[in-house]
Structure formats: structure tokens, C-alpha cells
Design a protein around this motif. Sequence first.
Motif, mmCIF file in Angstrom:
data_model
loop_
_atom_site.group_PDB
_atom_site.id
_atom_site.type_symbol
_atom_site.label_atom_id
_atom_site.label_comp_id
_atom_site.label_asym_id
_atom_site.label_seq_id
_atom_site.Cartn_x
_atom_site.Cartn_y
_atom_site.Cartn_z
ATOM 1 N N ARG A 282 29.736 -16.255 34.602
ATOM 2 C CA ARG A 282 30.217 -17.127 33.557
ATOM 3 C C ARG A 282 31.297 -16.584 33.053
ATOM 4 O O ARG A 282 31.963 -17.374 32.291
ATOM 5 C CB ARG A 282 28.958 -17.220 32.443
ATOM 6 N N VAL A 283 31.766 -15.251 33.281
ATOM 7 C CA VAL A 283 32.903 -14.668 32.535
ATOM 8 C C VAL A 283 34.238 -14.886 33.506
ATOM 9 O O VAL A 283 34.156 -14.690 34.570
ATOM 10 C CB VAL A 283 32.579 -13.247 32.473
ATOM 11 N N ASP A 284 35.175 -15.362 32.504
ATOM 12 C CA ASP A 284 36.656 -15.287 33.031
ATOM 13 C C ASP A 284 37.219 -14.211 33.105
ATOM 14 O O ASP A 284 37.969 -13.733 34.094
ATOM 15 C CB ASP A 284 37.155 -16.529 32.356
ATOM 16 N N ARG A 285 37.093 -13.597 32.011
ATOM 17 C CA ARG A 285 38.107 -12.068 31.862
ATOM 18 C C ARG A 285 37.503 -11.628 30.654
ATOM 19 O O ARG A 285 36.874 -12.051 29.762
ATOM 20 C CB ARG A 285 39.372 -12.212 31.877
ATOM 21 N N ILE A 286 37.685 -10.069 30.535
ATOM 22 C CA ILE A 286 37.303 -9.423 29.313
ATOM 23 C C ILE A 286 38.623 -8.463 29.099
ATOM 24 O O ILE A 286 39.076 -7.679 30.108
ATOM 25 C CB ILE A 286 36.239 -8.516 29.691
ATOM 26 N N PHE A 287 38.980 -8.488 27.697
ATOM 27 C CA PHE A 287 39.954 -8.140 27.425
ATOM 28 C C PHE A 287 39.736 -6.275 26.626
ATOM 29 O O PHE A 287 38.551 -6.552 25.915
ATOM 30 C CB PHE A 287 40.805 -8.700 26.123
ATOM 31 N N VAL A 288 40.333 -5.403 27.284
ATOM 32 C CA VAL A 288 39.844 -4.109 26.521
ATOM 33 C C VAL A 288 41.367 -3.150 26.556
ATOM 34 O O VAL A 288 42.387 -3.667 26.868
ATOM 35 C CB VAL A 288 39.091 -3.410 27.447
ATOM 36 N N ALA A 289 41.175 -2.226 25.830
ATOM 37 C CA ALA A 289 42.404 -1.442 25.532
ATOM 38 C C ALA A 289 42.978 -0.833 27.085
ATOM 39 O O ALA A 289 42.151 -0.845 27.889
ATOM 40 C CB ALA A 289 42.083 -0.285 24.544
ATOM 41 N N ALA A 290 44.020 -0.806 27.150
ATOM 42 C CA ALA A 290 44.633 -0.420 28.661
ATOM 43 C C ALA A 290 44.105 1.036 28.900
ATOM 44 O O ALA A 290 43.547 1.417 30.222
ATOM 45 C CB ALA A 290 46.092 -0.376 28.593
ATOM 46 N N ALA A 291 43.750 1.892 27.999
ATOM 47 C CA ALA A 291 43.299 3.439 28.410
ATOM 48 C C ALA A 291 41.611 2.890 28.917
ATOM 49 O O ALA A 291 41.248 3.943 29.708
ATOM 50 C CB ALA A 291 43.172 4.170 27.129
ATOM 51 N N VAL A 292 41.059 2.064 28.401
ATOM 52 C CA VAL A 292 39.818 1.775 28.858
ATOM 53 C C VAL A 292 39.722 1.178 30.380
ATOM 54 O O VAL A 292 38.944 1.772 31.351
ATOM 55 C CB VAL A 292 38.901 0.918 28.012
ATOM 56 N N LYS A 293 40.599 0.531 30.782
ATOM 57 C CA LYS A 293 40.601 0.150 32.044
ATOM 58 C C LYS A 293 41.104 1.153 33.074
ATOM 59 O O LYS A 293 40.603 1.107 33.863
ATOM 60 C CB LYS A 293 41.825 -1.128 32.129
ATOM 61 N N LEU A 294 42.049 2.058 32.522
ATOM 62 C CA LEU A 294 42.652 3.115 33.392
ATOM 63 C C LEU A 294 41.460 4.051 33.572
ATOM 64 O O LEU A 294 41.116 4.512 34.883
ATOM 65 C CB LEU A 294 43.598 3.721 32.586
ATOM 66 N N GLU A 295 40.619 4.201 32.548
ATOM 67 C CA GLU A 295 39.411 5.036 32.841
ATOM 68 C C GLU A 295 38.210 4.543 33.860
ATOM 69 O O GLU A 295 37.951 5.208 34.564
ATOM 70 C CB GLU A 295 38.823 5.300 31.392
ATOM 71 N N MET A 296 38.369 3.166 33.509
ATOM 72 C CA MET A 296 37.123 2.448 34.492
ATOM 73 C C MET A 296 37.619 2.528 35.892
ATOM 74 O O MET A 296 36.959 2.579 36.741
ATOM 75 C CB MET A 296 36.884 1.101 33.878
ATOM 76 N N CYS A 297 38.748 2.328 36.053
ATOM 77 C CA CYS A 297 39.539 2.470 37.432
ATOM 78 C C CYS A 297 39.294 3.726 38.182
ATOM 79 O O CYS A 297 38.966 3.907 39.293
ATOM 80 C CB CYS A 297 40.862 2.031 37.429
ATOM 81 N N LYS A 298 39.183 4.998 37.440
ATOM 82 C CA LYS A 298 39.144 6.213 37.865
ATOM 83 C C LYS A 298 37.770 6.586 38.214
ATOM 84 O O LYS A 298 37.461 7.039 39.015
ATOM 85 C CB LYS A 298 39.629 7.430 36.616
ATOM 86 N N THR A 299 36.777 5.778 37.434
ATOM 87 C CA THR A 299 35.561 6.277 37.584
ATOM 88 C C THR A 299 34.611 5.286 38.493
ATOM 89 O O THR A 299 33.439 5.582 38.881
ATOM 90 C CB THR A 299 34.800 6.584 36.170
ATOM 91 N N ALA A 300 34.879 4.243 38.832
ATOM 92 C CA ALA A 300 34.338 3.197 39.569
ATOM 93 C C ALA A 300 34.157 3.733 40.963
ATOM 94 O O ALA A 300 35.088 4.459 41.481
ATOM 95 C CB ALA A 300 35.115 1.818 39.620
ATOM 96 N N ARG A 301 33.191 3.302 41.512
ATOM 97 C CA ARG A 301 32.812 3.591 42.940
ATOM 98 C C ARG A 301 33.685 2.914 43.732
ATOM 99 O O ARG A 301 33.917 1.530 43.563
ATOM 100 C CB ARG A 301 31.321 3.410 43.285
ATOM 101 N N ALA A 302 34.309 3.362 44.790
ATOM 102 C CA ALA A 302 35.374 2.713 45.555
ATOM 103 C C ALA A 302 34.846 1.602 46.133
ATOM 104 O O ALA A 302 35.485 0.448 46.497
ATOM 105 C CB ALA A 302 35.656 3.783 46.862
ATOM 106 N N ALA A 303 33.718 1.403 46.601
ATOM 107 C CA ALA A 303 33.030 0.296 47.388
ATOM 108 C C ALA A 303 32.474 -0.723 46.330
ATOM 109 O O ALA A 303 31.836 -1.680 46.897
ATOM 110 C CB ALA A 303 31.765 0.695 48.077
#
Length: 293
Positions: free
Chosen positions: A175-196
Motif C-alpha cells: 500500500r506504501v508509495d514512499r517513506i521520507f526519512v532523514a538522509a542519515a537514516v537512509k545511509l545507515e539502512m543502506c549500510k546494514t541491509a542484507r545484499a540479497a
Amino acid sequence: MRPILIALALLLAAPAHAQQLANQLFGAHAYGSLQPPEPIGSYSNGCGAGLVRLPETGPTWQAMRLSRNRNWGHPTLMEYVQDLSREATRHGWAGLYIGDISQPRGGPMTSGHASHQIGLDVDIWMLPPSRLNLSVAERESLSSISVRTEDQRRVNGNWTRSHYNIMRAAASDPRVDRIFVAAAVKLEMCKTARAADTAWLQKIRPAAGHNYHFHVRLKCPRGARGCETQTPTVAELSKGGNGCDETLEWWVTDYLNPPPRDPNAPPPERRRHPREYTMADLPRACQAVLAAQ
């Protein structure tokens, strides 16, 4: 007869309302309109027919800042909020503290947001609920927490794996189109997400001022003909990827330290804030939302 009466009221009211500030007219309504639920226009230029109120307290959520009367939204969003609040309990939280959604009939707000106008946006506090029996007074005085450092480049000690897991669940919902967060949060999530498993990250979009809450925006519900889909899409913004690229790095480089402006360049055109919109700026159907019972 009722549709005829509403149409007549709309016809009579339109000239008088056309140049009035839309936020004052929509902000004056204490209740939603008795119409079928319908998001009208765009997230930053529209209104909401038949919006419903999120109960102030539920088993896994509490609505905050009740004095604002901004806990109104489309029924699809109300279902989503309650579903996500239950999901939060799977990740160690008691539930969710819910910030602004929309005014009873949507439209531009008397203060604050440019968006949240059609009942499909919701702010969710970064503060993990300590309890879900806060009084009305406590909900006015309690503040959320920032999960970003003052230099805006990194998450701080308030950020936890539970934040990550709840936002991952929030973004994974179709149901979600997008979620807005601080850029630092997105950076951290990119670093810690599983590659697959990063496809959902496409929906996590960096935005200024979103370190105390994350802002969920739903897609236009099926059959909502008056609702305008946001463009560019998240797929276009991320060039088909997950958004963990050079466009994200801009938020912690040029955004924070912009290059010198060309003195010969014309000044940027001033953009009007939705608080300056008159009724003539909104979709015409919003006149009927104001006129409805």
C-alpha cells in the motif's frame, strides 16, 4: 435530493470562496464530510472527502497532539496505521506513537506541513512508546527523539535495530508509495541491509527534517479517480535501483555544503507554500467537500 443540494451549495459558494485562504476554510472544520471516502488532488494540493478519525488510543497505538485535530485520514490509511502498530510489537516496541495525519477534510493546514492534504500521509514518531495510556496532557507535552547527529551525517545512539525493522516492514507493505526519512537514516539502512534483500529500500527516500519521525505516504487507493499519483516515481528517482547511490551521497555533501552560487544566475523563483493557496488553487471538487455536511 441531497446530491442536488450539495451541487447547488457548491455553485453558490465557489465565487465567494475562490480567493479565500484554503487553510483557513479547511482548518475551521472539526469533522469529516459525510461523503464516500475519496482523496482529491495531490498530496500537496488537494483535500479529502469522507475522511475518518483514528481512535485516540488503541491496543498498539496512541495519537499524539490531539489539540491539533489532525488524526483524520482515508480508511485505507487507518487500516495501515493499525496494521503497522501491531507489527511494531514484533520488534520489541509496545506499539507506535502517531503524529500528524490530516485535518478532518484534508486541505492545506493552518500551520506546518506542505503535504498531508488528502488523507494518505502519516507521521510516525521515532520515540518507542514507553506506555500506551498517556493522558491528553502528556500527549501535548511529550516530545519525540532525534535519531540523527547534529551534523546530519550519521545516526546517533537513539537509532536501533528495531527502528530499522519497523521501517523495513513499513516500506514492504504494497500500500506504501514512499517513506521520507532523514538522509542519515537512509545511509545507515543502506549500510546494514542484507545484499540479497534491498528492493524495499527504493521506497525509503531522504528528506530534510525527518529525524524525529518517519513520514509514510500511501499510494492512491484503487478506484480513487480524483487522486493524483506522485511523480517522479520512486523507481524513477532511484533509476530502478534501491536508492543507495550518488544521489543519496548528495544529501551529506553538497546539500550540507552547497557550492558557491553563480552570481550571474537569476535568483530562484519563489515557490508558494500551500498555506498561501486560495480555494481557486485547489481542485474544484474540494468546494463540494467544504459544502458537504
